[in-house]
Write an enzyme that holds these catalytic residues in place. Structure first.
Site, PDB file in Angstrom:
ATOM      1  N   GLY A  12       0.752  -1.118  -0.043  1.00 10.39           N
ATOM      2  CA  GLY A  12      -0.096  -0.140  -0.005  1.00 10.39           C
ATOM      3  C   GLY A  12       0.704   1.309   0.020  1.00 10.39           C
ATOM      4  O   GLY A  12       0.124   2.210   0.441  1.00 10.39           O
ATOM      5  N   SER A  13       2.072   1.376  -0.174  1.00 14.18           N
ATOM      6  CA  SER A  13       2.898   2.611  -0.391  1.00 14.18           C
ATOM      7  C   SER A  13       2.337   3.539  -1.496  1.00 14.18           C
ATOM      8  O   SER A  13       2.429   4.714  -1.148  1.00 14.18           O
ATOM      9  CB  SER A  13       4.387   2.196  -0.354  1.00 14.18           C
ATOM     10  OG  SER A  13       4.580   1.524  -1.647  1.00 14.18           O
ATOM     11  N   ASN A  14       2.271   2.913  -2.803  1.00 20.28           N
ATOM     12  CA  ASN A  14       1.502   3.692  -3.725  1.00 20.28           C
ATOM     13  C   ASN A  14       0.171   4.463  -3.244  1.00 20.28           C
ATOM     14  O   ASN A  14       0.084   5.604  -3.549  1.00 20.28           O
ATOM     15  CB  ASN A  14       1.505   3.128  -5.035  1.00 20.28           C
ATOM     16  CG  ASN A  14       2.729   3.034  -5.701  1.00 20.28           C
ATOM     17  OD1 ASN A  14       3.538   4.026  -6.269  1.00 20.28           O
ATOM     18  ND2 ASN A  14       3.168   1.680  -5.886  1.00 20.28           N
ATOM     19  N   MET A  90      -2.886  -7.089  -7.527  1.00 18.51           N
ATOM     20  CA  MET A  90      -2.211  -8.117  -8.302  1.00 18.51           C
ATOM     21  C   MET A  90      -2.971  -9.196  -8.733  1.00 18.51           C
ATOM     22  O   MET A  90      -2.724 -10.285  -8.982  1.00 18.51           O
ATOM     23  CB  MET A  90      -1.261  -8.391  -7.381  1.00 18.51           C
ATOM     24  CG  MET A  90      -0.146  -7.497  -6.727  1.00 18.51           C
ATOM     25  SD  MET A  90       0.712  -6.822  -8.081  1.00 18.51           S
ATOM     26  CE  MET A  90       1.844  -7.644  -8.471  1.00 18.51           C
ATOM     27  N   ILE A  92      -5.466 -10.134 -12.482  1.00 16.97           N
ATOM     28  CA  ILE A  92      -5.849  -9.726 -13.788  1.00 16.97           C
ATOM     29  C   ILE A  92      -7.508  -9.243 -13.938  1.00 16.97           C
ATOM     30  O   ILE A  92      -8.264 -10.012 -13.362  1.00 16.97           O
ATOM     31  CB  ILE A  92      -5.488 -10.844 -14.773  1.00 16.97           C
ATOM     32  CG1 ILE A  92      -3.759 -10.658 -14.750  1.00 16.97           C
ATOM     33  CG2 ILE A  92      -5.868 -10.193 -16.055  1.00 16.97           C
ATOM     34  CD1 ILE A  92      -3.334 -12.014 -15.400  1.00 16.97           C
ATOM     35  N   ASN A 107      -3.127   2.553 -14.174  1.00 22.46           N
ATOM     36  CA  ASN A 107      -2.110   1.303 -13.290  1.00 22.46           C
ATOM     37  C   ASN A 107      -0.981   1.972 -13.235  1.00 22.46           C
ATOM     38  O   ASN A 107      -0.318   2.509 -14.042  1.00 22.46           O
ATOM     39  CB  ASN A 107      -2.315  -0.059 -14.199  1.00 22.46           C
ATOM     40  CG  ASN A 107      -1.509  -1.082 -13.450  1.00 22.46           C
ATOM     41  OD1 ASN A 107      -1.741  -1.126 -12.243  1.00 22.46           O
ATOM     42  ND2 ASN A 107      -0.737  -1.934 -14.144  1.00 22.46           N
ATOM     43  N   HIS A 109       3.240   0.219 -12.790  1.00 26.54           N
ATOM     44  CA  HIS A 109       3.815  -0.829 -13.070  1.00 26.54           C
ATOM     45  C   HIS A 109       5.325  -0.661 -13.066  1.00 26.54           C
ATOM     46  O   HIS A 109       5.655   0.291 -13.637  1.00 26.54           O
ATOM     47  CB  HIS A 109       3.121  -1.703 -14.552  1.00 26.54           C
ATOM     48  CG  HIS A 109       3.882  -2.809 -14.748  1.00 26.54           C
ATOM     49  ND1 HIS A 109       3.698  -4.145 -14.145  1.00 26.54           N
ATOM     50  CD2 HIS A 109       4.941  -2.999 -15.400  1.00 26.54           C
ATOM     51  CE1 HIS A 109       4.262  -4.941 -14.342  1.00 26.54           C
ATOM     52  NE2 HIS A 109       5.143  -4.577 -15.346  1.00 26.54           N
ATOM     53  N   ASP A 145      -1.005  -5.383 -18.279  1.00 22.22           N
ATOM     54  CA  ASP A 145      -0.063  -4.298 -18.284  1.00 22.22           C
ATOM     55  C   ASP A 145       0.282  -3.572 -19.504  1.00 22.22           C
ATOM     56  O   ASP A 145       1.324  -3.472 -19.976  1.00 22.22           O
ATOM     57  CB  ASP A 145       1.379  -4.793 -17.651  1.00 22.22           C
ATOM     58  CG  ASP A 145       1.155  -5.325 -16.356  1.00 22.22           C
ATOM     59  OD1 ASP A 145       0.481  -4.706 -15.419  1.00 22.22           O
ATOM     60  OD2 ASP A 145       1.986  -6.411 -15.866  1.00 22.22           O
TER      61      ASP A 145
HETATM   62  C1  GAR Z   1       4.498  -1.680  -7.066  1.00 24.13           C
HETATM   63  O1  GAR Z   1       5.896  -1.493  -7.272  1.00 24.13           O
HETATM   64  C2  GAR Z   1       3.673  -1.759  -8.183  1.00 24.13           C
HETATM   65  O2  GAR Z   1       4.330  -0.972  -9.275  1.00 24.13           O
HETATM   66  C3  GAR Z   1       3.225  -3.101  -8.377  1.00 24.13           C
HETATM   67  O3  GAR Z   1       3.161  -3.775  -7.193  1.00 24.13           O
HETATM   68  C4  GAR Z   1       3.830  -2.760  -6.265  1.00 24.13           C
HETATM   69  C5  GAR Z   1       3.003  -2.562  -5.193  1.00 24.13           C
HETATM   70  O4  GAR Z   1       3.406  -1.758  -4.095  1.00 24.13           O
HETATM   71  N1  GAR Z   1       2.344  -3.313  -9.412  1.00 24.13           N
HETATM   72  C6  GAR Z   1       2.446  -4.226 -10.222  1.00 24.13           C
HETATM   73  O5  GAR Z   1       3.271  -5.022 -10.279  1.00 24.13           O
HETATM   74  C7  GAR Z   1       1.216  -4.537 -11.052  1.00 24.13           C
HETATM   75  N2  GAR Z   1       1.465  -5.036 -12.193  1.00 24.13           N
HETATM   76  P1  GAR Z   1       2.797  -1.141  -3.104  1.00 24.13           P
HETATM   77  O6  GAR Z   1       1.758  -1.859  -2.426  1.00 24.13           O
HETATM   78  O7  GAR Z   1       3.746  -0.527  -1.841  1.00 24.13           O
HETATM   79  O8  GAR Z   1       2.275   0.204  -3.748  1.00 24.13           O
END
Ligand code: GAR
Length: 213
Positions: A12-14, A90, A92, A107, A109, A145
């Site tokens: 959940g950092s994003n 994560m 599809i 999204n 990626h 993606d």
């Molecule tokens: C992030 O690196 C994001 O880009 C990736 O999952 C991670 C989630 O981190 N997403 C994918 O790979 C989607 N294809 P987060 O939960 O800390 O945001």
């Protein structure tokens, strides 16, 4: 005020970067809800601690993938989002669901698409011998993606990089470009022309491709 719904699966950092930008920059939008497909993800704790409405559509709580997709679609529809952001989601999504949010679903990626769609992007970038890696924010189309690219963050792969050092640097770039892309979208600054996404002014367009250390 526009409504954003954020879909998460893990850390959940994003999502947190979006919440911070939304409140610090006083966006004319709010994060209406966070939807997690995992009931015990750290993202759920983060959303709760920020007082954001949290909906859990537990991927393991359904007899079939179709039933899960239906429930996810219903949950989203009830929230009536103007914009859906997949921030580390994560799963599809089925074509029918993606098609309900044309150019209203983003999204993030962790690679420079179209290189390395799917999983383990950092390891694959290192193994490939690529010298440049990064992250991409794009509108979502039904393929995995894929979809019109809004912004990319690039960084040089160092010989000393490991999967984890690379992942950490890419993640910090993600936290920069995701809120930026969402804000551009909310402000109506993006024009989509086939696969190409144009920002409203040529000078500003430079910020669609950024270098990070
Ligand atoms: C992030 O690196 C994001 O880009 C990736 O999952 C991670 C989630 O981190 N997403 C994918 O790979 C989607 N294809 P987060 O939960 O800390 O945001």
């Amino acid at each position: 005020m526009k409504k954003i719904v954020v879909l998460v699966s893990g850390r959940g950092s994003n999502m947190t970067a979006l919440l911070d930008a939304c409140s610090e920059q006083r966006w004319n939008a709010r994060i209406e809800a966070v939807i997690s497909d995992r009931p015990h993800s750290p993202a759920c704790d983060r959303a709760r601690s920020r007082g954001v409405r949290l909906e859990v559509v537990d991927a393991n709580g359904f007899a079939s993938r179709q039933a899960f997709n239906q429930s996810l679609g219903d949950t989203l529809a009830c929230l009536q989002p103007d914009l859906v952001v997949l921030a580390g989601f994560m799963r599809i999504l089925p074509t029918e669901l993606v098609e309900q949010y044309p150019l209203r679903m983003l999204n993030i990626h962790p690679s420079l698409l179209p290189a390395f769609p799917g999983l383990h992007t950092h390891r694959r970038a290192l193994d490939s011998g690529a010298r440049i890696h990064g992250a991409t924010v794009h509108y979502v189309s039904p393929e995995l993606d894929a979809g019109p690219i809004i912004a990319q963050a690039a960084l040089a792969i160092q010989d000393v990089d490991t999967e984890s050092t690379l992942a950490a640097r890419v993640l910090s770039a993600e936290h920069h470009i995701l809120p930026l892309a969402v804000k551009w979208h909310l402000d109506g600054r993006l024009q989509v022309d086939g696969a190409r996404v144009r920002l409203d002014s040529p000078a500003a367009a430079e910020t669609q491709s950024m270098w990070f250390a």
